[in-house]
Design an enzyme around this catalytic site. Sequence first.
Site: not given
Ligand code: NAD
Length: 306
Positions: A9, A173, A80, A12
């Site tokens: 996403g 966090h 969410r 990633g």
């Molecule tokens: N820790 C931090 O500081 C921080 C910062 C930003 C985002 N995040 C978190 O990171 C996560 C990703 O954020 P994002 O903006 O990239 O979200 P996003 O929705 O753009 O991407 C998430 C991706 O995960 C994929 N996915 C779901 N289940 C899967 C599985 N079993 N195997 C492989 N891929 C799978 C989805 O298809 C999607 O493409 C969220 O939980 C977000 O809250 C954390």
Amino acid sequence: MKISVIGAGNVGSLAAMRLAQEGLGDIMLIDVAGGLALGKALDLEDARPILKYNYNIKASSDIDQIKGSDCIVITAGLARKPGMTREELLAKNASIIKSVCLKIKELASGAIVVVVTNPLDIMTNYALKVTGFRSNRVLGMGISLDSARFANIISGELNIPATDVEAMVIGSHGEGMLPLGKLAKVKGVLLEEFITEEKISDLVKRTIGRGAEIVANLGTGSAFFAPSAAILAIVKAIVKDEKKTIGACAYLNGEYGIKGSCIGVPCRLGKNGIEAIIELDLDQELRNKLIASSNLIRQTAEQLGY
Ligand SMILES: NC(=O)c1ccc[n+]([C@@H]2O[C@H](COP(=O)([O-])OP(=O)(O)OC[C@H]3O[C@@H](n4cnc5c(N)ncnc54)[C@H](O)[C@@H]3O)[C@@H](O)[C@H]2O)c1
């Protein structure tokens, strides 16, 4: 060096790009969503002739392709949706973390795992539990991002370069994070020499609200530029054995008076993952807040069976 990024996403795919362009290893980008990872990897490959750099990035929807990875970043998760409670989101993301971590255990048992999926502290605890890896090999990226946000907000207030500011956030966090205003420095001089205590509290509040501020402006999704930069810094410290101190969500075994759960603290990172937990000399009030925050994470995790 094989580095897998699970979840292609916003966070990633941008992390994969940064890792590839930094030349840290061969990148494998994985996502369950059809050709999403492959489409992004092909696009990233096409940039190579322009950038004049032959980095190696592959992709798949088959998680088995993580086999033999040295380092794995987990960004897979759901955001969410309207009407979804925090608990429901937590349960969905926990089930993703479980399935992914069982695969990591089976196919990449020597890997160092960097968890990014939210809620970060609970997911890091859970990843540690599911993989059964030693605690130095499972860590979460969260407070290094919050620290960068704090430093950036201070630099804006003082109208100075962000790189002149040293600022640290510890704890969970999320809204319970603890930006350490009293320890913040500008080129070695304490921040409190430049601005009042009230102003520092205001900057602390803005730091805590930064993630929500970004979400509100984006309209959909959450931050990804700074999060992917924070992932790069952590993976680089590990892959290059830098022995750098970076804030990360780490399993504590008595440090800070906390035993048996993960929370954000400064860690020395190198080829073995977390090579040391750095104990800051906190005053009693901050120490109590950190312990309370850790208790809350542990209680939530226990209640939900994670
Ligand atoms: N820790 C931090 O500081 C921080 C910062 C930003 C985002 N995040 C978190 O990171 C996560 C990703 O954020 P994002 O903006 O990239 O979200 P996003 O929705 O753009 O991407 C998430 C991706 O995960 C994929 N996915 C779901 N289940 C899967 C599985 N079993 N195997 C492989 N891929 C799978 C989805 O298809 C999607 O493409 C969220 O939980 C977000 O809250 C954390």
